[in-house]
Enzyme design. Structure first.
Site: not given
Ligand code: PLP
Length: 391
Positions: A75, A182, A203-204, A240, A328
């Site tokens: 994000t 993705q 990363a997640h 940092t 979301c």
């Molecule tokens: N963009 C896409 C296409 C995603 O699937 C996600 C994850 O929900 C994000 C952005 C947001 O990433 P993060 O959860 O690392 O903020």
């Protein structure tokens, strides 16, 4: 009674951390605590590992190490790219082109810019979720400063024709950003082949830790820093560094690079099995997204006469975790804006179900879904006022 095995099929929302990643991170949560900006050996030690992680991530997307800036997730990387490019290039123009199926991280950044006087074109997509590169071309004006098109959609899994759009952006001299959250680590991503100037990753989504991501910034791209403060990350993102998370991200990138081909093959096989099995066992079911140009791990279907949320709750009772779309949107009962943008009627947008598999998904997991889901649907349909009204 034996405990029920839980089956996690929501890897597009987040992935379990790889044990190798955890192992790589642990020393940095304990003994190796130095601030990478410090001159002494404690600092130099952690600095070396941060730079090693940067190398691994740049290699994964065909970039140079110095073009990677660590962020606090996908994000933030999207916000940084879009607002950073918009405010740095205000003098050149005020128009941005994006699509109507972007993740909220892009969509809301664009809406914010709209409230600050920028003009945004939200391109339509086809029924398969594809953006037409010719639509991008037609939308370009003398005032266009940025094009932002996601690499693969998180809900329906459609992979967008980025190379063609990148070529158009390059010819017109317009910056091209992509949300590749993705795709990085799942399918090959090469910033030169795709003609990308800015690329967001997280990363997640590739078995790394949460709360860390990166923005690729092609050398020479004009961008204002997103967070002001110290001189970290070449003054582009102050604060940092989150060393354990960055090291974990680097390890996750290394593993993804090593295993991408074999994992993708495994997932494509399971994807075919799940889809075919559902088609054979369930009536009035449709695949959403592009049939072939899609993420290896994504199966998104609309099932008529049942609500996505009811299916999810019933699957959860059986220990199966799936999603109706993006994480979301799961707390609201609004139909998927992505499916609506693809031209789906409200009812079908409500009855969507997304399975996103991971490295750990097995044939047995899919067998279990195929055993459980038809039963759940039959039960829900028996109670459905929607179905009774057409009978
Ligand atoms: N963009 C896409 C296409 C995603 O699937 C996600 C994850 O929900 C994000 C952005 C947001 O990433 P993060 O959860 O690392 O903020």
């Amino acid at each position: 009674m034996a405990a029920m095995k839980r089956i996690y099929l929501d890897n597009a929302a987040t992935t379990p951390m790889d044990p190798e990643v955890l192992k790589a991170m642990l020393p940095f949560l304990r003994d190796a605590f130095g601030n990478p900006s410090s001159i002494h050996s404690f600092g130099q030690e952690t600095r070396a590992f941060v730079e090693e992680a940067r190398d691994k991530i740049s290699t994964l997307i065909g970039a140079r190490s110095e073009e990677i800036v660590f962020t606090g997730g996908g994000t933030e990387a999207d916000n940084f790219a879009i607002k950073g490019a918009a405010f740095a290039n205000e003098g050149k123009g005020d128009h941005i082109i994006t699509t109507s199926i972007e993740h909220h991280a892009v969509m809301e950044s664009c809406k914010f810019l709209e409230s600050r006087g920028f003009r945004i074109t939200y391109l339509p997509v086809g029924i398969d979720g594809l953006v037409d590169p010719q639509d991008v071309k037609k939308a370009i004006t003398d005032e266009t400063i940025l094009i932002s098109v996601m690499h693969a959609n998180n809900e329906v899994g459609t992979i967008e024709p980025l190379a063609e759009i990148g070529k158009i952006a390059r010819e017109e001299g317009i910056y091209f950003h992509t949300d590749a959250v993705q795709t990085v680590g799942h399918i090959p991503v090469n910033v030169d082949e795709l003609g990308i100037d800015l690329l967001a990753m997280s990363a997640h989504k590739l078995c790394g830790p949460k709360g860390v991501g990166a923005l690729y910034i092609r050398k020479g791209t004009k961008l204002i820093p997103f967070i002001h403060g110290g001189e970290q990350e070449r003054r582009r993102r102050a604060g940092t560094e989150n060393v354990p998370a960055i090291v974990g991200f680097g390890k996750a990138a290394e593993i993804a690079q090593r295993e991408m081909d074999s994992v993708a093959k495994h997932l494509i096989r399971l994807r075919g099995k799940l889809l075919q099995g559902m088609m054979e066992r369930i009536e009035h079911i449709h695949l959403n997204g592009h049939p072939t140009q899609r993420l290896p791990n994504n199966v998104n279907v609309s099932i008529e006469f049942v609500e996505g949320e009811s299916m999810l709750l019933n699957l959860d009772l059986e220990g199966i975790a799936a999603s109706t779309g993006s994480a979301c949107s799961s707390s609201s009962l609004e139909p998927s804006y992505v499916l609506l943008a693809m031209g789906f009627p409200q009812e079908l947008a409500h009855g969507s179900l997304r399975f996103s598999m991971g490295r750990e998904t097995t044939e047995e997991d899919i067998d279990r879904v195929l055993e459980v889901l038809p039963r759940i649907i039959a039960k829900l349909r028996a109670m459905s006022p929607m179905l009774k009204s057409i009978r």
